[in-house]
Scaffold this motif. Structure first.
Motif, PDB file in Angstrom:
ATOM      1  N   LEU A  46      66.349  19.099 116.753  1.00  0.00           N
ATOM      2  CA  LEU A  46      66.918  17.777 116.473  1.00  0.00           C
ATOM      3  C   LEU A  46      66.306  17.276 115.169  1.00  0.00           C
ATOM      4  O   LEU A  46      65.092  17.072 115.085  1.00  0.00           O
ATOM      5  CB  LEU A  46      66.616  16.800 117.609  1.00  0.00           C
ATOM      6  N   VAL A  47      67.138  17.094 114.153  1.00  0.00           N
ATOM      7  CA  VAL A  47      66.629  16.824 112.815  1.00  0.00           C
ATOM      8  C   VAL A  47      67.304  15.590 112.229  1.00  0.00           C
ATOM      9  O   VAL A  47      68.528  15.412 112.347  1.00  0.00           O
ATOM     10  CB  VAL A  47      66.862  18.035 111.878  1.00  0.00           C
TER      11      VAL A  47
ATOM     12  N   ALA B 184      63.425   3.738 107.067  1.00  0.00           N
ATOM     13  CA  ALA B 184      64.363   4.751 107.549  1.00  0.00           C
ATOM     14  C   ALA B 184      63.568   5.806 108.311  1.00  0.00           C
ATOM     15  O   ALA B 184      62.362   5.968 108.100  1.00  0.00           O
ATOM     16  CB  ALA B 184      65.133   5.376 106.393  1.00  0.00           C
ATOM     17  N   THR B 185      64.254   6.526 109.192  1.00  0.00           N
ATOM     18  CA  THR B 185      63.592   7.514 110.040  1.00  0.00           C
ATOM     19  C   THR B 185      63.831   8.928 109.520  1.00  0.00           C
ATOM     20  O   THR B 185      64.956   9.307 109.228  1.00  0.00           O
ATOM     21  CB  THR B 185      64.108   7.413 111.486  1.00  0.00           C
ATOM     22  N   ILE B 186      62.751   9.694 109.427  1.00  0.00           N
ATOM     23  CA  ILE B 186      62.805  11.123 109.129  1.00  0.00           C
ATOM     24  C   ILE B 186      62.110  11.834 110.285  1.00  0.00           C
ATOM     25  O   ILE B 186      61.002  11.453 110.676  1.00  0.00           O
ATOM     26  CB  ILE B 186      62.098  11.463 107.801  1.00  0.00           C
ATOM     27  N   ALA B 187      62.746  12.852 110.851  1.00  0.00           N
ATOM     28  CA  ALA B 187      62.163  13.491 112.032  1.00  0.00           C
ATOM     29  C   ALA B 187      62.604  14.936 112.144  1.00  0.00           C
ATOM     30  O   ALA B 187      63.642  15.337 111.605  1.00  0.00           O
ATOM     31  CB  ALA B 187      62.555  12.726 113.300  1.00  0.00           C
ATOM     32  N   GLN B 188      61.787  15.701 112.859  1.00  0.00           N
ATOM     33  CA  GLN B 188      62.126  17.074 113.231  1.00  0.00           C
ATOM     34  C   GLN B 188      61.545  17.320 114.611  1.00  0.00           C
ATOM     35  O   GLN B 188      60.328  17.360 114.795  1.00  0.00           O
ATOM     36  CB  GLN B 188      61.553  18.068 112.219  1.00  0.00           C
ATOM     37  N   LEU B 189      62.423  17.453 115.595  1.00  0.00           N
ATOM     38  CA  LEU B 189      62.014  17.621 116.984  1.00  0.00           C
ATOM     39  C   LEU B 189      62.684  18.871 117.530  1.00  0.00           C
ATOM     40  O   LEU B 189      63.864  19.101 117.290  1.00  0.00           O
ATOM     41  CB  LEU B 189      62.414  16.399 117.818  1.00  0.00           C
ATOM     42  N   ARG B 190      61.937  19.667 118.305  1.00  0.00           N
ATOM     43  CA  ARG B 190      62.474  20.918 118.828  1.00  0.00           C
ATOM     44  C   ARG B 190      62.154  21.080 120.299  1.00  0.00           C
ATOM     45  O   ARG B 190      61.122  20.604 120.792  1.00  0.00           O
ATOM     46  CB  ARG B 190      61.924  22.100 118.039  1.00  0.00           C
TER      47      ARG B 190
ATOM     48  N   ALA C  72      56.639  23.754 110.872  1.00  0.00           N
ATOM     49  CA  ALA C  72      55.649  22.693 110.981  1.00  0.00           C
ATOM     50  C   ALA C  72      55.728  22.039 112.352  1.00  0.00           C
ATOM     51  O   ALA C  72      56.699  22.197 113.096  1.00  0.00           O
ATOM     52  CB  ALA C  72      55.884  21.655 109.883  1.00  0.00           C
ATOM     53  N   ALA C  73      54.669  21.309 112.695  1.00  0.00           N
ATOM     54  CA  ALA C  73      54.640  20.608 113.976  1.00  0.00           C
ATOM     55  C   ALA C  73      55.727  19.544 114.019  1.00  0.00           C
ATOM     56  O   ALA C  73      56.135  18.993 112.978  1.00  0.00           O
ATOM     57  CB  ALA C  73      53.266  19.975 114.187  1.00  0.00           C
ATOM     58  N   ASP C  74      56.216  19.249 115.217  1.00  0.00           N
ATOM     59  CA  ASP C  74      57.212  18.191 115.373  1.00  0.00           C
ATOM     60  C   ASP C  74      56.648  16.861 114.885  1.00  0.00           C
ATOM     61  O   ASP C  74      55.444  16.591 115.028  1.00  0.00           O
ATOM     62  CB  ASP C  74      57.620  18.057 116.836  1.00  0.00           C
ATOM     63  N   PHE C  75      57.515  16.044 114.306  1.00  0.00           N
ATOM     64  CA  PHE C  75      57.059  14.754 113.792  1.00  0.00           C
ATOM     65  C   PHE C  75      58.215  13.758 113.813  1.00  0.00           C
ATOM     66  O   PHE C  75      59.392  14.120 113.905  1.00  0.00           O
ATOM     67  CB  PHE C  75      56.518  14.893 112.366  1.00  0.00           C
TER      68      PHE C  75
END
Length: 447
Positions: A191-192, A179-185, A154-157
């Protein structure tokens, strides 16, 4: 010779006097004033006062100075271990304005580890959600955490979410406000952040909602960290503390824990914004020769495009290792902050005799008596039934007991005991010498 043996026995009995309240540096009054069984949660003050890594210089006494049965919670009443379990979840409908979309974050990174962020909006994905419901299906269990299985393609968010709890799907209470939920690449790096600690509620349902309209989560699955119900189900919430920075050697940073805490999670906070660094984490016992490898942790601190995100902590298992080392993959201008999480331990106290009762801690030589708490607890259950629960009691403000003298390497009573033991050993040596001399002496001549 019999007289000498009696004398030696008297010396021995005088040398093994039990430790008293003033043999410990400080004390904490116990709120309980009647005889019974109680649970006591160890406070940060107590941890900071102890002088031993195994906590054997923590003891309990009554008003007459008699030692009370006190120690770690017996296994039969200790909280059961937590475990992760797949959970049933259901996407909830969300009304969004037509122009709403997903927030995609694009990261670029230099060779020195500097990061920059660019935020753009993309169309909503069919496999993403803005709100969803979790059916806990574990009645009576405590919910200690929730983890999200994210769609890797999925797209980064980056999303801020709130967590609510309910038992009937009508009345909801907020247990995590944000709270923070994220997925960055970036390239082959990811970076999750997908885990949220929960304050151990009992609930039938959880509801997770994205706070910012238009943001969605590419959710594929949900896991819950559950602690089964038991005699003592609740325990104090996890607490965080900073480790003491000791020194730097090249890219390695050394830290020390100020107290023998049962840490189970470690986190690295970078001192610079928009930075990323990989760390190798090691630990060892005090002054040990070799370091033991613990694991790898990727630390990042991202600020920009209206986004603020930091890395997650790493689980290290429960241990009391005092010395820690982290080695960075890149040069850092500032030493990172090393944080540790732990659950304060709950101990059992059996009171008898006159109140007030007190917990004492901190001694270079005095040690807690070993009591068969499990056996004593079973005797109480025989009288009060299997459903009986020990009552929790609070501790009052810290007071001085023996003071700094209790923390010195030697004290007057200990020196006295050593002198008595020295006299005993010397007397034994004299007796052995006399026996050997008599055995070597020639027999008297016959008349």
């Amino acid at each position: 010779m019999n007289r000498r043996l009696v004398f030696a026995g008297l010396l021995f009995s005088g040398a093994v006097a039990a430790a008293g309240l003033n043999d410990f540096a400080r004390l904490w009054p116990v709120a309980a004033t009647t005889e019974g069984a109680y649970t006591v949660t160890l406070t940060p003050e107590i941890y900071a006062q102890v002088a031993t890594r195994d906590l054997t210089d923590i003891a309990a006494f009554n008003a007459d100075g008699e030692a009370l049965p006190f120690g770690p919670m017996p296994a039969s009443v200790a909280p059961q271990a937590s475990s992760w379990r797949e959970a049933a979840w259901f996407a909830l409908p969300a009304e969004l304005p037509p122009e709403a979309g997903d927030l995609s974050l694009h990261i670029t990174r230099t060779t020195s580890g500097d990061l920059s962020l660019d935020a753009t909006l993309s169309h909503n994905s069919l496999d993403s959600v803005q709100a969803f419901l979790v059916d806990v299906r574990a009645k009576g269990s405590l919910i200690e955490g929730i983890a999200f299985d994210l769609g890797m393609n999925a797209a980064d968010f980056n999303a801020r979410v709130t967590v609510e709890a309910s038992d009937d799907l009508q009345a909801w209470r907020t247990i995590v406000s944000a709270a923070t939920i994220a997925q960055l690449r970036h390239g082959d790096q990811s970076l999750v952040r997908r885990h949220i600690d929960l304050p151990s509620p009992e609930a039938q349902y959880l509801r997770i909602r994205v706070l910012t309209p238009g943001q969605r989560i590419p959710l594929h699955g949900v896991r819950l960290l559950l602690r089964p119900p038991g005699l003592l189900r609740r325990h104090p919430p996890r607490q965080w503390m900073h480790a003491e920075f000791v020194r730097k050697e090249g890219r390695a940073y050394f830290y020390r824990l100020p107290a023998p805490l049962p840490v189970d999670m470690v986190n690295v906070q970078l001192g610079e914004e928009n930075r990323l660094a990989h760390f190798s984490v090691s630990a060892r016992a005090a002054n040990a020769k070799h370091w033991g490898y613990v694991g790898q942790l990727t630390a990042f601190r991202l600020r920009g495009a209206g986004v603020s995100i930091d890395n997650e902590a790493m689980n290290v298992g429960s241990n009391r290792l005092p010395e820690w080392r982290i080695e960075s993959s890149v040069d850092l201008a500032k030493a990172p902050v090393l944080d540790f999480a732990y659950y304060p331990e709950t101990w059992m106290l059996l009171t008898h005799g006159r109140a007030p009762y007190a917990i004492a801690a901190g001694s270079s030589w005095a040690r807690r008596d070993s009591f068969p708490l499990e056996l004593l607890l079973n005797q109480v259950r025989d009288k009060l039934g299997d459903d009986w629960r020990p009552a929790a009691t609070e501790l009052g403000a810290s007071q001085q007991a023996g003071g700094p003298a209790a923390l010195k390497a030697y004290n007057r009573d200990q020196i006295k005991s050593w002198v008595l033991w020295g006299v005993l050993i010397l007397a034994a040596c004299i007796i052995v010498w006399m026996v050997l001399r008599l055995m070597r002496a020639p027999p008297p001549a016959a008349e």
